[in-house]
Design a protein around this motif. Structure first.
Motif, short mmCIF file in Angstrom:
data_model
loop_
_atom_site.label_atom_id
_atom_site.label_comp_id
_atom_site.label_asym_id
_atom_site.label_seq_id
_atom_site.Cartn_x
_atom_site.Cartn_y
_atom_site.Cartn_z
N ILE A 272 -39.30 -22.37 21.89
CA ILE A 272 -38.45 -21.30 22.44
C ILE A 272 -39.27 -19.93 22.53
CG2 ILE A 272 -36.60 -20.11 22.22
CD1 ILE A 272 -35.31 -22.36 20.79
N LEU A 273 -39.90 -19.45 21.51
CA LEU A 273 -40.57 -18.25 21.63
C LEU A 273 -41.86 -18.30 22.32
CD1 LEU A 273 -41.11 -15.35 20.35
CD2 LEU A 273 -42.39 -16.51 18.35
N CYS A 274 -42.56 -19.30 22.61
CA CYS A 274 -43.74 -19.19 23.29
C CYS A 274 -43.39 -19.38 24.99
CB CYS A 274 -44.54 -20.64 23.29
SG CYS A 274 -45.47 -20.70 21.72
N ALA A 275 -42.19 -20.01 25.33
CA ALA A 275 -41.61 -20.01 26.59
C ALA A 275 -41.05 -18.70 27.18
CB ALA A 275 -40.71 -20.96 26.82
N LEU A 276 -40.45 -17.91 26.18
CA LEU A 276 -39.90 -16.70 26.45
C LEU A 276 -41.12 -15.73 26.74
CD1 LEU A 276 -36.81 -16.50 24.05
CD2 LEU A 276 -36.78 -16.78 26.51
N VAL A 277 -42.14 -15.72 25.93
CA VAL A 277 -43.28 -14.59 25.90
C VAL A 277 -44.19 -14.90 27.04
CG1 VAL A 277 -45.14 -13.90 24.81
CG2 VAL A 277 -43.31 -14.14 23.39
N ALA A 278 -44.62 -16.19 27.40
CA ALA A 278 -45.54 -16.85 28.12
C ALA A 278 -45.12 -16.32 29.76
CB ALA A 278 -45.93 -18.08 28.19
N PHE A 279 -43.70 -16.54 29.77
CA PHE A 279 -43.10 -16.39 31.15
C PHE A 279 -42.25 -15.17 31.34
CE2 PHE A 279 -44.74 -20.54 31.24
CZ PHE A 279 -45.10 -20.81 32.49
N SER A 280 -42.47 -14.05 30.43
CA SER A 280 -41.48 -13.00 30.42
C SER A 280 -41.80 -11.93 31.82
CB SER A 280 -41.87 -12.17 29.29
OG SER A 280 -43.23 -11.73 29.37
N TYR A 281 -42.96 -12.27 32.33
CA TYR A 281 -43.44 -11.65 33.62
C TYR A 281 -42.29 -11.94 34.67
CZ TYR A 281 -45.38 -15.82 36.00
OH TYR A 281 -45.51 -16.88 36.56
N VAL A 282 -41.45 -13.25 34.89
CA VAL A 282 -40.73 -13.38 35.67
C VAL A 282 -39.39 -12.51 35.77
CG1 VAL A 282 -41.64 -15.75 35.72
CG2 VAL A 282 -39.48 -15.24 34.67
N HIS A 283 -39.30 -11.95 34.66
CA HIS A 283 -37.99 -11.08 34.68
C HIS A 283 -38.25 -9.45 35.06
CE1 HIS A 283 -36.77 -13.96 31.26
NE2 HIS A 283 -36.01 -14.40 32.56
N SER A 284 -39.51 -9.23 35.51
CA SER A 284 -40.01 -8.05 36.06
C SER A 284 -40.56 -8.24 37.36
CB SER A 284 -41.12 -7.53 35.22
OG SER A 284 -41.75 -6.11 35.69
N GLN A 285 -39.93 -7.31 38.13
CA GLN A 285 -40.30 -7.25 39.80
C GLN A 285 -41.63 -6.70 39.78
OE1 GLN A 285 -37.61 -5.77 42.54
NE2 GLN A 285 -35.77 -6.66 41.70
N VAL A 286 -41.98 -5.74 39.15
CA VAL A 286 -43.40 -5.19 39.20
C VAL A 286 -44.53 -6.24 38.97
CG1 VAL A 286 -45.05 -3.31 38.19
CG2 VAL A 286 -42.57 -2.83 38.63
N LYS A 287 -44.06 -6.94 37.72
CA LYS A 287 -44.98 -7.86 37.19
C LYS A 287 -45.33 -9.04 38.29
CE LYS A 287 -45.11 -6.72 32.31
NZ LYS A 287 -44.61 -7.37 30.94
N LEU A 288 -44.02 -9.53 38.72
CA LEU A 288 -44.10 -10.56 39.91
C LEU A 288 -44.91 -10.15 40.98
CD1 LEU A 288 -40.47 -12.38 39.69
CD2 LEU A 288 -42.92 -13.44 39.52
N ASP A 289 -44.54 -8.95 41.59
CA ASP A 289 -45.21 -8.65 42.74
C ASP A 289 -46.63 -8.52 42.67
OD1 ASP A 289 -43.11 -8.24 44.07
OD2 ASP A 289 -42.89 -6.03 43.63
#
Length: 622
Positions: free
Chosen positions: A80-97
């Motif tokens: 659970i922890l690894c998935a939340l951390v590794a893909f945390s960028y999908v919750h930020s429009q700046v990082k996604l862009d």
């Protein structure tokens, strides 16, 4: 150019960014595995009692390998922890862009992140497993078998991690915020058990006649151990059975179960990748990545919660009015709380009034429909010509039926459903009269809260319909109807032998026979006392003892055949009511009971009262 950077280079760079996560997991598993091994082995060498009980290898085997639920819990938590951390960028429009502006396909970026998150677990976990084995070498606690099982259990642990990792990743892809991702994990993990709990409460409160539904129909379709990916891993870790291969450290996991985990990982990862490809960048920051699902999710969560609150209010206050108020209020509150989580703005909590109204209406319909049995479930009674066979059983006939010919049960225990299946008979008329009385009584308002008393008897029934369907019910039946109908059935010798398996038992099948009765007020009828003498009059070979004012007399082995003959004779000659009096079954103050032990832990209890004259005479002579 970025497009020319190799996949391995990208993965390694991403893994280095997550070094802190790998270090955290290394510390966690270091104390959980190698440090624990050293601690346990060191304590063993300093405690003489431990040395006498276990060899170093046995001590080591008890701490490594298969079947350690604490390791599984931490592994699932790491996923659970690894998935939340590794893909945390999908919750930020700046990082996604930024990431989506790179010359990388989304599939490649997904794979890089996925593999990097996996390596932050696999490398520390593998090192700690290796150190755990190495910790036992100085103590002579390592063998080839233990190393092999440690390797296989490590592979199983990696599969557990990937199941948790992929499941959490699916929740991440469906949401736009880290907070709602965590809520998504909780929903994935507990939604089915929550539905099952609601269903069980609903059936127990509103459908008291449902015999086999007491544990929930949903639980029969989706058992709790398969209700979520995490429960699948947890139940596999503690699985036991004769069909499993026993190893040095525990039971080997079945190969097919490991293959099923692999298939589950592929499916969850594939769905996550598909969602990642189609989700829009602007969904980041929203509660859900797909806004059109907000209403459905809200209703699916709010309705069970509202219904559970209504059941609690009704059960506590015993009022359908208060139950309806609780259901409506809970539905309303859950809706506005979820709307607040969606928008994070209290002013928009009442934004979707239609969804609130729908939730309240559905919850009230389910609550009131169950309360007033709108479907006629409790009063169901098939036409007599639709029934092929029936069975009846009351709570006191809690026999194993293992001793009955042709019905040996491996476990030695049978549930009420199994007993009804065994007692099935073609003699329908008497049992159908019992069913009619039960269905009529089920119309009463508070029938679900009743108990057996002078006027009613609690019974279980089975209808075997001609269309092949089996229906099981629990009723409160008028005592007069019940005993009159059972007397008719009792005249049938085949039914008697089925109903009381002691009639067909062979002496050699019995491990021990014990007569039990209260020391005060035993064997009395209308002032006439047929009292057994105390210990001095007993055979020297008969075991006699008392516990809490209750006398126990164990019949000597050589006397069991004669005792059984006398008891069977009484059982066949007495009427059904003389044998199975509900008040005597409750108190035993003016009666006793016969305890038949077929093997250790398997006991049947039969009535033994003043009407069993041949049995009493035999005991007096003994």
């Amino acid at each position: 150019m970025i497009s020319r950077i190799s996949f391995s280079k990208l993965t390694w760079d991403e893994t280095k960014k997550l070094t802190w996560l790998g270090a955290f997991q290394f510390l966690l598993f270091f104390f959980l595995i190698p440090f624990r091994m050293l601690l346990i082995l060191t304590l063993r060498n300093t405690e003489n009692s431990w040395q006498e009980m276990q060899t170093p290898l046995e001590t080591m085997a008890g701490q490594m390998g298969f079947g350690h639920i604490e390791n599984t819990v931490f592994i699932l938590g790491a996923g659970i922890l690894c998935a939340l951390v590794a893909f945390s960028y999908v919750h930020s429009q700046v990082k996604l862009d930024f990431y989506h502006s790179l010359a990388l396909r989304r599939e490649t970026l997904f794979a890089v992140k996925y593999l990097a998150g996996f390596l932050t677990f696999a490398i520390p976990y593998g090192i700690c497993q290796l150190l755990g084995v190495a910790a036992g070498i100085p103590y002579g606690a390592v063998s080839g078998t233990l190393v092999l099982e440690a390797v296989v259990s490590s592979l199983q642990g990696i599969l557990f991690f990937l199941v948790s990792y992929s499941s959490t990743l699916l929740a991440v892809m469906l949401t736009g915020k880290a907070v709602t991702s965590v809520f998504g994990v909780l929903v994935f993990g507990f939604y089915i058990p929550w539905l099952t709990l609601t269903e069980v409460g609903y059936r127990n409160v509103f459908f008291p006649t449902d015999l086999v539904g007491r544990l929930g129909k949903l639980g029969g379709v989706i058992p709790i151990e398969y209700s979520s990916p995490w429960m699948i891993c947890g139940s596999m870790n503690v699985k036991r059975g004769e069909d499993l291969r026993q190893g040095l450290t525990g039971c080997w996991p079945p190969f097919e179960d490991l293959c099923q985990l692999l298939v589950l990982i592929v499916i969850l990862t594939g769905i996550s990748l598909l969602l990642y490809r189609i989700r829009k960048t602007e969904s980041s920051g929203s509660a859900l990545a797909f806004s059109k699902t907000e209403g459905a999710v809200k209703i699916l969560l709010a309705v069970p919660g509202a219904l559970l609150a209504g059941l609690a209010g009704y059960s506590i206050l015993m009022s359908e009015v208060w139950g309806a108020v609780f259901a409506a209020a809970a539905g309303f509150l859950i809706c506005i709380i979820m709307e607040f989580i969606y928008r994070w703005d209290i002013r928009q909590s009442l934004m979707h009034k239609g969804q609130i109204c729908l939730t309240v209406v559905v919850s009230l319909c389910l609550f009131l429909g169950g309360r007033y049995d709108a479907t006629g479930y409790n009063t169901y009674l098939p036409a007599e010509d639709e029934v092929e066979a029936m069975a009846v059983c009351d709570p006191w006939t809690d026999y194993s039926y293992e001793i009955s010919p042709g019905n040996w049960i491996a476990s030695g225990e049978m549930g009420m459903k199994d007993r009804l299946d065994y007692l099935e008979t073609q003699e329908i008329a008497p049992i159908y009269r019992i069913a009619q009385s039960g269905a009529e009584n089920a119309k009463e308002k508070d029938m679900g809260y009743g108990n057996s008393d002078e006027e009613r008897v609690a019974v279980s029934l089975k209808y075997q319909l001609k269309n092949g369907e089996s229906v099981y019910r629990f009723y409160y039946v008028d005592s007069s109807v019940y005993y009159e109908s059972m007397e008719e059935l009792w005249q049938n010798e085949d039914f008697r032998e089925k109903y009381c398996p002691v009639l067909s038992v062979e002496p050699g099948q019995i491990r021990e026979l014990t007569c039990q009765w209260y020391a005060e007020g035993r064997w009395r009828q209308a002032g006439e006392t047929a009292e057994l003498e105390t210990e001095s009059a007993l055979s020297a070979e008969e075991e006699y003892y008392m516990e809490d004012g209750v006398e126990f007399h164990v019949i000597p082995g050589q006397e069991i055949p004669q005792f059984l003959e006398a008891y069977k004779k009484d059982l066949s000659q007495l009427s059904f009511r003389e044998v199975f009096s509900i008040y005597e079954a409750y108190t035993y103050m003016e009666s006793g009971q016969l305890i038949v032990e077929l093997r250790e832990g398997l006991l049947d209890y039969y009535p033994l009262n003043f009407g069993f004259k041949n049995t009493i005479e035999f005991l007096k002579d003994l």
